[in-house]
Design an enzyme around this catalytic site. Structure first.
Site, mmCIF file in Angstrom:
data_model
loop_
_atom_site.group_PDB
_atom_site.id
_atom_site.type_symbol
_atom_site.label_atom_id
_atom_site.label_comp_id
_atom_site.label_asym_id
_atom_site.label_seq_id
_atom_site.Cartn_x
_atom_site.Cartn_y
_atom_site.Cartn_z
ATOM 1 N N GLU A 8 38.195 49.346 36.136
ATOM 2 C CA GLU A 8 38.685 47.972 36.213
ATOM 3 C C GLU A 8 37.604 46.980 35.785
ATOM 4 O O GLU A 8 36.412 47.169 36.065
ATOM 5 C CB GLU A 8 39.097 47.685 37.662
ATOM 6 C CG GLU A 8 39.585 46.275 37.919
ATOM 7 C CD GLU A 8 39.875 46.020 39.399
ATOM 8 O OE1 GLU A 8 40.577 45.036 39.691
ATOM 9 O OE2 GLU A 8 39.388 46.792 40.257
ATOM 10 N N CYS A 40 43.502 49.208 41.062
ATOM 11 C CA CYS A 40 42.745 49.085 42.308
ATOM 12 C C CYS A 40 43.620 48.793 43.523
ATOM 13 O O CYS A 40 44.304 49.681 44.032
ATOM 14 C CB CYS A 40 41.649 48.031 42.115
ATOM 15 S SG CYS A 40 40.242 48.196 43.249
ATOM 16 N N LYS A 79 47.475 43.183 36.753
ATOM 17 C CA LYS A 79 47.445 43.520 38.173
ATOM 18 C C LYS A 79 48.388 42.635 38.978
ATOM 19 O O LYS A 79 48.291 41.402 38.938
ATOM 20 C CB LYS A 79 46.007 43.371 38.673
ATOM 21 C CG LYS A 79 45.735 43.879 40.079
ATOM 22 C CD LYS A 79 44.235 43.761 40.356
ATOM 23 C CE LYS A 79 43.815 44.377 41.668
ATOM 24 N NZ LYS A 79 42.349 44.283 41.857
#
Length: 271
Positions: free
Chosen positions: A43, A146, A112
């Site tokens: 990431e 994540c 995200k």
């Protein structure tokens, strides 16, 4: 037919895209020399969590990252899950995963969905609103970033859409290493899919990161795991195992979505 996966567990230079591109290309070349078919970066690998300077260092429409991913995919003949980058748009900056196939075509951009307030993401980033589904040489894949792995309902959306391999790119901190390993194994078991999780190594001014990139099979068994240091994690996966596991324990066929919806309406008012 097996597929060789390489997770590039980089130590990311804080706020220094040029240095990080050099490190990434060296690691991609190393992975390609080891016969990798799919290469994965972590990431925010171009900038790290230098969020306060994103106005200065974020990538306009991710043009630079997409060109980088396309060039390396073609040069080294690999499918490239090129981590995520800070993508500057008219509406703000997103944390966006870039995927290129080995011909260099960009096949996916996923931003995200869940922003992590403990690392101030909500102050500097805008959430995405689209799923991370894509295909590589006929392999049904999904990508998440994540904090997304703490939301099993979001991962299940992708599995129900056919994803057989879940790619997770992360900057997961060391104090919550136990959560990282446990959540990833759970996501593999409940969705009966491979989980390919590439975390970063090293530290920045505010955090120490866990490393421990993982490659997990659809039974939840760890095939390969890195330590906390930078390096390349390699393992072979067999997509046929996904169909075998799903046939052995027919979780998807045994779901009761109507009952879940009714219970949510009746007892919980929200879902």
């Amino acid at each position: 037919m097996t597929i060789r996966i390489a997770c590039l567990q980089l130590d990311i230079a804080f706020g220094d895209p040029q240095t990080n591109e050099q490190r990434a290309e060296t690691a991609v070349q190393s992975a390609a020399n080891e016969g990798a078919d799919i290469v994965v970066l972590p990431e925010l690998w171009t900038t790290g969590y230098d969020l306060a300077r994103l106005d200065e260092i974020a990538d306009d429409d991710a043009v630079r990252a997409k060109a980088f991913a396309s060039r390396l995919a073609q040069t080294y003949g690999v499918h490239f899950v090129a981590g995520s980058v800070a993508k500057k748009t008219a509406a703000g900056v997103t944390n966006t995963m870039i995927v290129a196939d080995r011909s260099g075509q960009i096949v996916s951009e996923y931003s995200k969905l869940h922003l992590f307030q403990l690392m101030d993401e909500h102050l500097y980033l805008q959430p995405g609103n689209e799923p991370g589904l894509f295909s590589l040489s006929g392999l049904s894949c999904a990508g998440v970033i994540c904090y997304d792995i703490r939301f099993p309902e979001w991962i299940r959306v992708h599995a129900l859409a056919g994803a057989e391999v879940l790619f997770v790119v992360a900057e997961w901190p060391l104090p919550r290493l136990h959560h990282w390993r446990t959540l990833l194994m759970a996501r593999a078991i409940e969705n009966q899919c491979y989980v390919i999780a590439c975390n970063r190594a090293g530290s920045d001014p505010n955090n120490v990161f866990a490393g421990h990139s993982l490659i997990i099979d659809p039974w939840g068994e760890i095939i390969a795991e890195a330590d906390e240091k930078p390096g390349v994690l390699l393992a072979d996966i067999d997509p046929a195992l996904v169909k075998e596991v799903r046939a052995r324990i027919p979780v998807f066929a045994d779901r009761r979505p109507h009952d879940y919806d009714e219970a949510a309406k009746k007892f919980f008012k929200t879902y």
